[in-house]
Design a protein around this motif. Structure first.
Motif, short mmCIF file in Angstrom:
data_model
loop_
_atom_site.label_atom_id
_atom_site.label_comp_id
_atom_site.label_asym_id
_atom_site.label_seq_id
_atom_site.Cartn_x
_atom_site.Cartn_y
_atom_site.Cartn_z
N HIS A 1 -10.60 10.44 8.07
CA HIS A 1 -9.77 9.50 8.91
C HIS A 1 -10.07 10.20 10.28
O HIS A 1 -10.37 9.30 11.15
CB HIS A 1 -8.13 9.69 8.80
N LEU A 2 -10.06 11.51 10.61
CA LEU A 2 -10.65 11.75 11.94
C LEU A 2 -11.95 11.24 12.29
O LEU A 2 -12.51 11.10 13.41
CB LEU A 2 -10.32 13.29 12.15
N ARG A 3 -12.81 11.63 11.24
CA ARG A 3 -14.34 11.22 11.71
C ARG A 3 -14.41 9.58 12.05
O ARG A 3 -14.90 9.24 12.96
CB ARG A 3 -15.15 11.28 10.18
N ARG A 4 -13.71 8.84 11.18
CA ARG A 4 -13.74 7.42 11.43
C ARG A 4 -13.09 7.00 12.84
O ARG A 4 -13.69 5.85 13.47
CB ARG A 4 -13.21 6.71 10.09
N MET A 5 -12.04 7.34 12.91
CA MET A 5 -10.97 6.93 14.08
C MET A 5 -11.18 7.59 15.50
O MET A 5 -10.97 7.06 16.32
CB MET A 5 -9.86 6.97 13.50
N LEU B 1 -5.34 15.75 0.57
CA LEU B 1 -4.87 15.36 1.71
C LEU B 1 -5.80 15.80 2.99
O LEU B 1 -5.95 15.14 3.89
CB LEU B 1 -3.54 15.60 1.88
N ARG B 2 -6.41 17.07 2.78
CA ARG B 2 -7.09 17.61 3.93
C ARG B 2 -8.31 17.06 3.96
O ARG B 2 -8.86 16.75 4.92
CB ARG B 2 -7.19 19.15 3.61
N SER B 3 -9.05 16.54 2.87
CA SER B 3 -10.20 15.61 2.88
C SER B 3 -9.99 14.25 3.61
O SER B 3 -10.87 13.98 4.45
CB SER B 3 -10.87 15.54 1.33
N ALA B 4 -8.89 13.73 3.07
CA ALA B 4 -8.36 12.45 3.57
C ALA B 4 -8.34 12.46 5.19
O ALA B 4 -8.73 11.38 5.81
CB ALA B 4 -7.33 11.76 2.85
N TYR C 1 -2.63 6.99 0.61
CA TYR C 1 -2.37 6.15 1.56
C TYR C 1 -3.66 6.04 2.38
O TYR C 1 -4.09 4.89 2.97
CB TYR C 1 -1.24 6.30 2.05
N LEU C 2 -3.82 7.30 2.87
CA LEU C 2 -5.12 7.48 4.10
C LEU C 2 -6.46 6.98 3.03
O LEU C 2 -7.35 6.37 3.90
CB LEU C 2 -5.16 8.69 4.30
N ALA C 3 -6.66 7.50 1.80
CA ALA C 3 -7.96 7.20 1.26
C ALA C 3 -8.03 5.71 0.90
O ALA C 3 -9.11 5.26 0.93
CB ALA C 3 -7.65 7.73 -0.20
N ALA C 4 -6.93 4.93 0.86
CA ALA C 4 -7.12 3.52 0.64
C ALA C 4 -7.33 2.79 2.00
O ALA C 4 -7.56 1.42 2.03
CB ALA C 4 -5.76 2.97 0.02
N GLY C 5 -7.36 3.51 2.91
CA GLY C 5 -7.63 2.90 4.39
C GLY C 5 -6.28 2.13 4.91
O GLY C 5 -6.40 1.34 6.01
N ALA C 6 -5.29 2.53 4.36
CA ALA C 6 -3.77 1.88 4.42
C ALA C 6 -3.68 2.08 5.95
O ALA C 6 -2.85 1.43 6.84
CB ALA C 6 -2.84 1.95 3.71
N LEU C 7 -3.73 3.48 6.51
CA LEU C 7 -3.08 3.73 7.97
C LEU C 7 -4.14 2.98 8.80
O LEU C 7 -3.43 2.72 9.84
CB LEU C 7 -3.39 5.45 7.97
N ARG C 8 -5.17 2.70 8.57
CA ARG C 8 -6.12 2.16 9.61
C ARG C 8 -5.82 0.73 9.83
O ARG C 8 -5.53 0.25 10.84
CB ARG C 8 -7.54 2.21 9.38
N ALA D 1 0.85 -1.14 -0.24
CA ALA D 1 -0.17 -0.04 0.01
C ALA D 1 0.76 1.28 -0.04
O ALA D 1 0.51 2.33 -0.70
CB ALA D 1 -0.90 -0.02 1.20
N TRP D 2 2.01 1.21 0.54
CA TRP D 2 2.94 2.51 0.80
C TRP D 2 3.58 2.75 -0.50
O TRP D 2 3.61 3.68 -1.15
CB TRP D 2 3.85 1.94 1.89
N ARG D 3 4.07 1.54 -1.25
CA ARG D 3 4.41 1.76 -2.36
C ARG D 3 3.63 2.11 -3.56
O ARG D 3 4.01 2.88 -4.43
CB ARG D 3 5.20 0.33 -2.79
N THR D 4 2.56 1.47 -3.47
CA THR D 4 1.53 2.04 -4.44
C THR D 4 0.95 3.57 -4.39
O THR D 4 1.08 4.37 -5.28
CB THR D 4 0.14 1.49 -4.21
N ALA D 5 1.14 4.26 -3.14
CA ALA D 5 0.89 5.44 -2.86
C ALA D 5 1.81 6.41 -3.40
O ALA D 5 1.44 7.26 -3.91
CB ALA D 5 0.58 5.52 -1.32
N TRP D 6 3.24 6.06 -3.07
CA TRP D 6 4.27 6.80 -3.75
C TRP D 6 4.23 6.76 -5.04
O TRP D 6 4.67 7.76 -5.73
CB TRP D 6 5.52 6.42 -2.74
N ARG D 7 4.02 5.41 -5.66
CA ARG D 7 3.99 5.31 -7.19
C ARG D 7 3.00 6.30 -7.67
O ARG D 7 3.33 6.99 -8.84
CB ARG D 7 3.87 3.98 -7.65
#
Length: 468
Positions: free
Chosen positions: A158-162, A151-154, A357-364, A126-132
Motif C-alpha cells: 500500500h505504501l509503495r503504491r500510494m 498485514l505487514r506485506s499488505a 482488506y488492503l490486499a483486495a485494494g479496498a482501502l484505495r 469488501a469490509w464484510r468479506t475481509a472480516w468473514r
C-alpha cells in the motif's frame, strides 16, 4: 430451554459467629441483591454446587434459598434453576442512593469537533468479506511482536503504491494507532537520559501530549503557512533527539512542507542525529493537488532518520484502533525489543481482516470515494464562510477540518455555538505557550450535506463581525 450461566458468588461465612449458617448465607445473598451485584434474572448456583463451594451442608443452602424465596428475592420453578426474581423491583423497590450516576449531558445537534471521518460507508461488501475471511481462519498462537506477516506485506505494498515509500515488510510494525506507535518509537529511542522531543507549534494535541508521559522534555518549534520553519531548527547540543512533524498537512493550519524544506530537514536530521517521526496525517485526503513525496520516500530505507507513522483513523474509522510504523532498517531491532516487552496490542483477527482488506485494494477504492465526498463538504464550508466579514479561513487543501480565525473573543464564539447545539474546538488549544491565535477548529467529514448546511448556518453568523 437453555438456562443462563450461573454467577460466581463472593460469599464468606463466619463459622465462629453466633448467627446460624443458613441465616448468614441468606443475609449475604440479600446484601448482594441490594448492592446490584446480583441483578434480576441472574441464575444462582445449584444448592449442591454452592454447598460444595462453601463447605457446608446442602440443607444449609436449601434453608437460605427458601428464606429468600419467601421474601421475594429469589424465584424458582420445577425443573428450572433458582434465579434472582425478575420482578424484584416490584417487590423490593430500589432504595435511593447518594451515588446514583448523573444524567448524561444532552447530545449536541451538530458535533463538529475535528477528527471524525464519515464512517457510514466503511462496512460495505469488501469490509464484510475481509472480516468473514479473517474469522474463518484457524486460531493460532501468539501474534508476532511486529504484527502478522500478511498485514505487514499488505502495508508495504500500500505504501509503495500510494505514497512511493518503498520498505521491506520486515521494516513495518503494526501498531494500535498513532499515539501507540509514537510511544513505541520513543521507547525504542530512549537512553540513559530523558529524551528531548520537538513538536510543531501549533500541533496535534493528542500526539503532543505523549512524550511528557515518558518523562521527555517537549520542545515547541514554530511553523508558518508552509509548515515547519526548517531554517530555524536548532543544531548541535541544542538539537532534539526526536522530531514529530506533519509535512503533508500541518495540523491544524494546513501547510504542506515544500520539497526544498523537506530536503533541508533530512540533511539537518542526518547532521544532528535526530530521529524524525513523520506523521503522514491526511496525506491521502487532498483536494487541490497531488501530495508531495513523503519524507520517508526521500530518506534512506536502511540508514535513514525517518520513521513514518500512519493510522486508519481518518481514512476508515478511529473505532478500529490500528496503524503502522514504516521504519529505517537500523531502528527495527530496538522497536522489536520494545514490542517484545510490551506485547502486540492488535489482535490476530483484526490484523487478518485488514490484511485481506488492503490486499483486495479496498482501502484505495474507499479512500477515493471519501476524497470525492469530502471535497463536496469542503466546498460547502467554503461557500458558507465566503461572505462572512472579519474572519480568516485557512486553506483547506486537504484533511477533514477547517480553521477559522476570528476577531471575536474565542471563548464567546465557542460558548455561543455550544448553546446553539454546535460543538467545535478552540483554536488556542493547539498552542502550548505564547503566540496563540483566537478562533475555532471544526470538522466537516462526519455530517450529511443537509446536516452540514444547517450547522454552517449557525457557525457563519457567530464567527462574523456582524455579531459584535
Amino acid at each position: 430451554m437453555r438456562s443462563s450461566p450461573e454467577i460466581t458468588l463472593p460469599v464468606r461465612l463466619d463459622r465462629s459467629g453466633t448467627d446460624p449458617l443458613p441465616a448468614q448465607l441468606a443475609g449475604r445473598l440479600r446484601e448482594l441483591v441490594t448492592a446490584d451485584v446480583l441483578a434480576p434474572g441472574d441464575t444462582l448456583p445449584s444448592t449442591r454446587a454452592l454447598a460444595v463451594h462453601l463447605g457446608v451442608s446442602r440443607g444449609t443452602v436449601l434453608a437460605a434459598y427458601d428464606q429468600l424465596l419467601a421474601e421475594g428475592y429469589l424465584s424458582a420453578a420445577a425443573g428450572r434453576s433458582t434465579v434472582v426474581n425478575p420482578q424484584l423491583r416490584r417487590v423490593h423497590p430500589h432504595p435511593p442512593r447518594a451515588h446514583r450516576p448523573l444524567p448524561p449531558e444532552p447530545t449536541p445537534a451538530y458535533d463538529l469537533r475535528p477528527g471524525r471521518p464519515w464512517a457510514e460507508e466503511v462496512t460495505g461488501p469488501a469490509w464484510r468479506t475481509a472480516w468473514r475471511q479473517a474469522s474463518a481462519a484457524p486460531v493460532g498462537g501468539p501474534v508476532p511482536v511486529l504484527g502478522l506477516p500478511a498485514l505487514r506485506s499488505a502495508w508495504s505494498e500500500h505504501l509503495r503504491r500510494m505514497r512511493a515509500v518503498v520498505r521491506d515488510p520486515a521494516q513495518i510494525a503494526v501498531t494500535g494507532g498513532g499515539r501507540e506507535g509514537f510511544a513505541l518509537v520513543l521507547l525504542a529511542r530512549a537512553g540513559a537520559r530523558p529524551l528531548r522531543v520537538a513538536v510543531e507549534e501549533p500541533g496535534y494535541p493528542s500526539l503532543r501530549r505523549v512524550p511528557a508521559r515518558f518523562g521527555a522534555t517537549v520542545v515547541p518549534l514554530p511553523v508558518d503557512e508552509h509548515g515547519l520553519r526548517v531554517a530555524d531548527l536548532p543544531g548541535g547540543r541544542a538539537a532534539p533527539d526526536v522530531l514529530l512533524v506533519t509535512p503533508s498537512h500541518q495540523y491544524p493550519l494546513g501547510g504542506s512542507l515544500p520539497v526544498d524544506r523537506r530536503q533541508a530537514l533530512l540533511e539537518w536530521a542526518r547532521r544532528n542525529h535526530v530521529l524524525i517521526v513523520e506523521d503522514d496525517y491526511d496525506s491521502e485526503l487532498r483536494y487541490t493537488s497531488q501530495p508531495l513525496p513523503a519524507l520517508a520516500a526521500l530518506d534512506d530505507p536502511v540508514e535513514g532518520n525517518v520513521a513514518l507513522l500512519g493510522t486508519l483513523s481518518k481514512t476508515l474509522t478511529p473505532a478500529l484502533g490500528m496503524g503502522f510504523l514504516a521504519l529505517p532498517a537500523t531502528l527495527v531491532p530496538a522497536v522489536a525489543a520494545a514490542r517484545h516487552d510490551l506485547g502486540q496490542p492488535v489482535g490476530a483477527v483484526a490484523q487478518q481482516a485488514i490484511a485481506h482488506y488492503l490486499a483486495a485494494g479496498a482501502l484505495r477504492l474507499h479512500t477515493q470515494r471519501m476524497r470525492n465526498r469530502y471535497r463536496r463538504r469542503r466546498a460547502q464550508v467554503t461557500a458558507a464562510l465566503a461572505d462572512t466579514p472579519g474572519v480568516r479561513v485557512y486553506p483547506m487543501d486537504g484533511g477533514l477540518h477547517a480553521v477559522v480565525q476570528t476577531r471575536r473573543p474565542e471563548a464567546e464564539v465557542v460558548a455561543a455555538l455550544a448553546a446553539a447545539g454546535v460543538l467545535v474546538s478552540p483554536l488556542s488549544e493547539y498552542w502550548s505557550g505564547a503566540g496563540q491565535r483566537q478562533g475555532i477548529v471544526f470538522g466537516f467529514g462526519a455530517l450529511t450535506e443537509r446536516e452540514l448546511a444547517e450547522a454552517m448556518s449557525l457557525v457563519a453568523p457567530e464567527v462574523g463581525l456582524n455579531r459584535l
